[in-house]
Design an enzyme around this catalytic site. Structure first.
Site, short mmCIF file in Angstrom:
data_model
loop_
_atom_site.label_atom_id
_atom_site.label_comp_id
_atom_site.label_asym_id
_atom_site.label_seq_id
_atom_site.Cartn_x
_atom_site.Cartn_y
_atom_site.Cartn_z
N ARG A 4 2.07 -2.05 29.64
CA ARG A 4 2.39 -0.78 28.98
C ARG A 4 2.63 -0.95 27.49
O ARG A 4 3.06 -0.01 26.82
CB ARG A 4 3.61 -0.13 29.65
CG ARG A 4 4.94 -0.79 29.36
CD ARG A 4 6.05 -0.10 30.10
NE ARG A 4 7.36 -0.47 29.57
CZ ARG A 4 8.53 -0.19 30.11
NH1 ARG A 4 8.56 0.49 31.24
NH2 ARG A 4 9.67 -0.53 29.55
N ASP A 64 7.29 5.13 32.38
CA ASP A 64 8.08 5.74 33.46
C ASP A 64 8.20 7.25 33.28
O ASP A 64 9.27 7.78 32.99
CB ASP A 64 9.47 5.10 33.51
CG ASP A 64 9.40 3.63 33.87
OD1 ASP A 64 8.35 3.17 34.35
OD2 ASP A 64 10.41 2.92 33.66
N GLU A 88 7.23 -4.33 25.41
CA GLU A 88 7.30 -3.73 24.06
C GLU A 88 7.80 -4.70 22.99
O GLU A 88 7.32 -4.57 21.86
CB GLU A 88 8.19 -2.49 24.09
CG GLU A 88 7.68 -1.36 24.95
CD GLU A 88 7.92 -1.55 26.44
OE1 GLU A 88 8.93 -2.15 26.81
OE2 GLU A 88 7.06 -1.14 27.22
N HIS A 100 2.38 5.88 41.87
CA HIS A 100 3.51 4.94 41.73
C HIS A 100 4.77 5.74 41.46
O HIS A 100 4.74 6.73 40.72
CB HIS A 100 3.25 3.97 40.59
CG HIS A 100 4.37 2.98 40.37
ND1 HIS A 100 4.69 2.01 41.29
CD2 HIS A 100 5.24 2.81 39.33
CE1 HIS A 100 5.70 1.28 40.83
NE2 HIS A 100 6.05 1.75 39.65
N ASP A 138 5.27 -6.14 32.63
CA ASP A 138 6.14 -4.99 32.35
C ASP A 138 7.13 -5.32 31.24
O ASP A 138 7.44 -6.48 30.97
CB ASP A 138 6.89 -4.61 33.62
CG ASP A 138 7.39 -3.18 33.60
OD1 ASP A 138 6.94 -2.39 32.74
OD2 ASP A 138 8.24 -2.83 34.44
N GLU A 147 11.14 -4.51 25.63
CA GLU A 147 12.06 -3.39 25.82
C GLU A 147 13.32 -3.55 24.98
O GLU A 147 13.80 -2.58 24.39
CB GLU A 147 12.42 -3.26 27.31
CG GLU A 147 13.32 -2.06 27.57
CD GLU A 147 13.40 -1.71 29.03
OE1 GLU A 147 14.45 -1.96 29.62
OE2 GLU A 147 12.43 -1.16 29.57
#
Length: 556
Positions: free
Chosen positions: A215, A232, A167, A291, A164, A169
């Site tokens: 992701r 999300d 990127e 989820h 997770d 993030e």
């Protein structure tokens, strides 16, 4: 494009089953009670996904621990072994961020596993979860350290990996990696992260197919087995409405397993109609994974009695379609074709279809129209001109090349099947460890005269690269030929490959739209019993394929 950038290896077969997933399970007891709920209600489930509470009791301050919180998850090896004995895999979330407050901070500093500032000191900055550094997946020390974490968890019994925030993030411009500045490598971070996991499996666990849920990726990430999702997304009708286009676009960019958090992830909006519509769409998605945040239960087994019963039907259909869906995975791994396909794949010259995303093809032979607004009682569907199509539930015929208004019920979304093609289905099982390659039921919709050929793929569901070794898989070819006098359905080994003879197959064949009772049905020349219903025009009979070629003839 995938010939250039790489083909997606076959995922483990269990990845096509149902997941139990939420943000998040806080203890061993929660995990075990959740799976027990699925078992008690006889709702199929193949995996449970643990979010960040597996390594800490709080959302903030613990990221980077990457080890079990033994107070809430004592004896994790036993927990995962017990789940595996039930046929349920354990998937763990991991992130590349190592907080300065985490148990692993000093270790990553000592082993030079982190990205740095220009002066060579570990780069740190603040973000939502705390003060953090990040693993440098571009340098040997970073890759070696990170893979050691995964190797330990896999040896403990972890069945799949969730990566997770890749990127990444938060990745400030002043951060330096072995491959360049943060801004230069930002978009390939997730790609290289998936690569180190895929290569680690190849080296240390060569008999396992990885499950890598991430992701963030890049061109070609599919060759590392990356399974992406759309992030999300809001738990609203607007959140659902964008998902078809996202998945179709990504499929054409090589990432055939793009999917969404079924039911929606973010927010406290409570709407059982939305949840059911999202799951009904999810049946015809590469991955079926409800989820969500804790505000509203994501698991089918945690719903109220009425909603649960309706959602259970979607889960059961997902499992009935396993032989068809697994063949789509095989096609993706060998040709690059996405599992979800835009309508213009059927009519490349029809420019009006180039922007259509609200209807799509699931594989070659299902036409799907998700319902993405509340209270819908009818909708318009365009039926590709390459065939006539039949409603999967009502068995009504629709002519190809035309639009039609179709009724919508709450029980399912509009689902149509291509005429004169054979589709494999199977019985519902509690999880895919109980699935049998030889227990196959076939359906087809008869529409006058027609010819088709379909090839279906089978293997053990676990061996890596099974589709490249003749002894590890089988291809069953189904030929359909219908004329005025008879329908002939032939099962045989696919003679264009070196695959050995197909193993035994047996079950029920159901043909719809059979207007006149057949004079007789034969299997390899011998008459066999059948049932024909005049009112429903449904014909059923048993078959048994246990040799290189089986020919079934319906004499009209």
């Amino acid at each position: 494009y995938t010939q250039l950038t790489g083909r997606q290896p076959l995922p483990p077969r269990w990845a096509l089953g149902n997941f139990a997933s939420r943000f998040g399970y806080r203890s061993k007891e929660e995990v075990e009670k959740t799976i027990q709920k699925f078992e008690t209600d006889k709702i199929p489930v193949d995996a449970i996904i643990l979010d960040l509470y597996w390594f800490g009791k709080t959302i903030k301050g613990t990221m980077g621990n990457l080890d079990w919180d033994k107070e809430t998850f004592p004896e994790p090896e036993k927990m995962m072994a017990d789940l595996k004995a039930k046929g349920v895999k354990t998937v763990l979330i991991t992130e590349p961020f190592i907080l300065t407050t985490s148990l692993k901070w000093q270790e990553t500093v000592d082993k030079k596993a982190l990205a740095t500032f220009k002066n060579g000191t570990p780069a740190v900055w603040d973000f939502y979860f705390g003060n953090t550094g990040i693993v440098d997946v571009f340098k040997p020390e970073g890759k070696e350290w990170f893979w050691a974490i995964y190797k330990r968890l896999i040896n403990q019994g972890m069945g799949g990996i969730w990566g997770d925030l890749g990127e990444p993030e938060v990745f400030p411009s002043k951060v330096m990696t072995a491959a360049g500045k943060a801004d230069e490598v930002h978009n390939i971070y997730g790609h290289r992260w998936a690569q180190l996991i895929a290569e680690g499996y190849q080296n240390d666990f060569p008999t396992q197919r990885p499950f890598i849920l991430m992701r963030a990726g890049y061109s070609g990430s599919q060759r590392f087995g990356m399974i992406p999702w759309s992030g999300d997304v809001n738990r609203t009708w607007g959140g659902l409405q964008s998902q078809m286009e996202i998945a179709l676009q990504m499929g054409m960019q090589g990432l055939g397993y793009m999917h969404s958090d079924l039911g929606g992830f973010a927010g406290d909006y409570f709407d059982n109609e939305l949840y059911l519509r999202w799951l009904q769409y999810g049946v015809f998605n590469p991955i079926f994974r409800p989820h969500a945040q804790d505000d509203v239960a994501s698991e089918v087994a945690r719903k109220d009695i009425v909603t649960k019963a309706k959602a259970k039907k979607s889960v059961e259909l997902r499992y009935q379609l396993l032989p068809y869906n697994y063949t789509l995975a095989y096609e993706n791994s060998t040709t690059g074709l996405p599992l979800m396909r835009p309508l213009f794949f059927e009519e490349p010259q029809n420019e009006s279809l180039q922007t259509v995303a609200d209807t799509y093809l699931w594989g070659n032979d299902f036409l799907i129209k998700p319902i993405v607004n509340p209270g819908v009682t009818q909708t318009e569907v365009y039926f590709p001109k390459t065939a006539n199509w039949f409603d999967f539930y009502t068995h009504k015929k629709y002519t190809g090349g035309k639009k039609a208004r179709v009724k919508v019920t709450e029980a399912y979304i509009p689902t149509f099947v291509r005429a004169n093609t054979v589709l494999p289905m199977t019985a519902v099982v509690q999880n895919t460890t109980l699935y049998q390659n030889n227990a196959l039921n076939f359906i087809a919709y008869v529409d006058g005269n027609g010819v088709s050929e379909r090839t279906f793929y089978f293997d053990d569901g676990t061996t890596p690269n099974a589709n490249t070794a003749a002894q590890n898989h089988e291809l069953l070819r189904a030929n359909w030929m219908a004329d005025d006098k008879k329908i002939v359905l032939t099962f045989s080994q696919n003679e264009t490959t070196s695959v050995p003879n197909v193993s035994e197959k047996k079950g029920t064949i159901t043909l719809y739209n059979v207007a006149i009772k057949p004079k007789k049905i034969t299997q390899n020349g011998l008459a066999i019993p059948f049932q024909w219903e005049a009112k429903t025009k449904k014909l059923t009979f048993l078959y048994h394929h246990n040799q290189s070629k089986t020919s079934l003839t319906i004499v009209r």
